[in-house]
Design an enzyme around this catalytic site. Sequence first.
Site, mmCIF file in Angstrom:
data_model
loop_
_atom_site.group_PDB
_atom_site.id
_atom_site.type_symbol
_atom_site.label_atom_id
_atom_site.label_comp_id
_atom_site.label_asym_id
_atom_site.label_seq_id
_atom_site.Cartn_x
_atom_site.Cartn_y
_atom_site.Cartn_z
ATOM 1 N N MET A 101 0.826 -1.206 0.000
ATOM 2 C CA MET A 101 0.000 0.000 0.000
ATOM 3 C C MET A 101 0.864 1.261 0.000
ATOM 4 O O MET A 101 0.760 2.112 0.871
ATOM 5 C CB MET A 101 -0.950 -0.017 1.213
ATOM 6 C CG MET A 101 -1.797 -1.270 1.298
ATOM 7 S SD MET A 101 -2.790 -1.606 -0.186
ATOM 8 C CE MET A 101 -4.214 -0.585 0.126
ATOM 9 N N ILE A 103 2.723 4.114 -2.887
ATOM 10 C CA ILE A 103 2.876 4.546 -4.279
ATOM 11 C C ILE A 103 4.362 4.690 -4.607
ATOM 12 O O ILE A 103 5.136 5.222 -3.806
ATOM 13 C CB ILE A 103 2.163 5.898 -4.469
ATOM 14 C CG1 ILE A 103 0.739 5.744 -3.983
ATOM 15 C CG2 ILE A 103 2.297 6.385 -5.911
ATOM 16 C CD1 ILE A 103 -0.364 6.112 -4.858
ATOM 17 N N HIS A 120 -5.421 -6.204 -7.493
ATOM 18 C CA HIS A 120 -6.275 -5.111 -7.008
ATOM 19 C C HIS A 120 -7.683 -5.677 -6.778
ATOM 20 O O HIS A 120 -8.202 -6.410 -7.631
ATOM 21 C CB HIS A 120 -6.319 -3.983 -8.048
ATOM 22 C CG HIS A 120 -7.179 -2.835 -7.632
ATOM 23 N ND1 HIS A 120 -6.766 -1.890 -6.710
ATOM 24 C CD2 HIS A 120 -8.435 -2.489 -7.987
ATOM 25 C CE1 HIS A 120 -7.737 -1.010 -6.521
ATOM 26 N NE2 HIS A 120 -8.761 -1.357 -7.286
ATOM 27 N N ASP A 156 -3.394 1.866 -10.602
ATOM 28 C CA ASP A 156 -4.394 0.841 -10.947
ATOM 29 C C ASP A 156 -4.857 0.939 -12.408
ATOM 30 O O ASP A 156 -6.012 0.623 -12.711
ATOM 31 C CB ASP A 156 -5.614 0.930 -10.007
ATOM 32 C CG ASP A 156 -5.227 0.737 -8.550
ATOM 33 O OD1 ASP A 156 -4.264 0.002 -8.286
ATOM 34 O OD2 ASP A 156 -5.874 1.349 -7.681
ATOM 35 N N GLU A 185 -9.099 -13.975 -5.130
ATOM 36 C CA GLU A 185 -7.735 -13.435 -5.257
ATOM 37 C C GLU A 185 -6.707 -14.553 -5.076
ATOM 38 O O GLU A 185 -5.723 -14.634 -5.810
ATOM 39 C CB GLU A 185 -7.489 -12.343 -4.209
ATOM 40 C CG GLU A 185 -8.286 -11.075 -4.423
ATOM 41 C CD GLU A 185 -7.857 -9.965 -3.486
ATOM 42 O OE1 GLU A 185 -6.657 -9.715 -3.334
ATOM 43 O OE2 GLU A 185 -8.751 -9.324 -2.882
HETATM 44 C C1 GAR Z 1 -5.934 -7.647 -0.956
HETATM 45 O O1 GAR Z 1 -7.337 -7.664 -0.974
HETATM 46 C C2 GAR Z 1 -5.384 -6.928 -2.160
HETATM 47 O O2 GAR Z 1 -6.133 -7.124 -3.320
HETATM 48 C C3 GAR Z 1 -5.468 -5.488 -1.702
HETATM 49 O O3 GAR Z 1 -5.087 -5.518 -0.346
HETATM 50 C C4 GAR Z 1 -5.430 -6.783 0.198
HETATM 51 C C5 GAR Z 1 -4.185 -7.357 0.827
HETATM 52 O O4 GAR Z 1 -4.485 -8.521 1.551
HETATM 53 N N1 GAR Z 1 -4.625 -4.654 -2.465
HETATM 54 C C6 GAR Z 1 -4.898 -3.388 -2.735
HETATM 55 O O5 GAR Z 1 -5.884 -2.824 -2.326
HETATM 56 C C7 GAR Z 1 -3.853 -2.703 -3.595
HETATM 57 N N2 GAR Z 1 -4.350 -1.434 -4.044
HETATM 58 P P1 GAR Z 1 -3.327 -9.547 1.888
HETATM 59 O O6 GAR Z 1 -2.222 -8.749 2.573
HETATM 60 O O7 GAR Z 1 -3.969 -10.525 2.819
HETATM 61 O O8 GAR Z 1 -2.872 -10.151 0.615
#
Ligand code: GAR
Length: 224
Positions: A101, A103, A120, A156, A185
Site C-alpha cells: 500500500m 505509491i 487489485h 491501478d 484473489e
Molecule cells: C488484498 O485484498 C489486495 O487485493 C489489496 O489488499 C489486500 C491485501 O491482503 N490490495 C490493494 O488494495 C492494492 N491497491 P493480503 O495482505 O492478505 O494479501
Amino acid sequence: MAAAQTSSVGGKTRVAILISGRGSNMASLIAAAEAPDYPAEILLVASNRPEAPGLTYAAERGIPTRALDHRAYSSREAFDAALNAELEAAGIDLVCLAGFMRIFTAGFVETWAGRMINIHPSLLPLFKGVHTHEQALAAGVRLHGCTVHYVVPELDAGPIIAQGAVPVRPGDDSDALAARILVQEHRLYPQALALVAGGKARLDGARVVFSEEVPEVEGALLSL
Ligand code: GAR
C-alpha cells in the site's frame, strides 16, 4: 517494454513479493511456488512496514525477508532506491505486489516496467484506489471481483493479465464482499503469476499478449 526475464538457475523466474500487512495473497503465491513445475520461485519478501504479519509467515517458511520502514527514509526517491537495491542484490526478475500500500516514484515503475504486477480488489477499470468494496456497493453493481495487472505510473491503470468475478448478493456489506473476493484473489494471483513467469503472458506496449490459448479456470464466474 521488456518481458519478464527468466533466470538460468532451474529455468524459473526469480520473484520478489512486496507486502504491507497480512500477506494472505503472498501466502497463496508461496504455496503455489512450492509445486516443482511452477515456473516461479519466491526469493524475497519485502515490506515497507516492519510489523507486517506476512514477514513472519514468509520467514517461517525459510524465505529471505526485508523490512524497509518507509518512515526511516527522507524521501520517496530514497525509499525506492533502497528497495531497488534489495531487489537487484537478490537477482529478482519479477516483482509481485500483494497488498503493498505505497505509491512508487515514476522512476521505480519505469525501472520495473513489464516486470512488476499487482493484484487489485476490483474489476478494473472500475473502482481504482482504496475502499473498493464500499465503492462497488455504492455503485450498485451486481458483479465485483479482482484484477491482476502490470504496474504503470498511473494508479491501478496497467494492462490487465487476469480477472476474477464474484456476485454481489443482497445484504452484502463490505466485509462479506471482501471475504468473497479474497477467495478468488487467492486462486487468481498464482495462476496469473504462472502465466507471466512461464512466458505465456507478456506486456506488448499497452496490452497484454498471450502466447497460447489461456485456460479457463474452474468456477463459473472466474476466468483468466
Ligand atoms: C488484498 O485484498 C489486495 O487485493 C489489496 O489488499 C489486500 C491485501 O491482503 N490490495 C490493494 O488494495 C492494492 N491497491 P493480503 O495482505 O492478505 O494479501
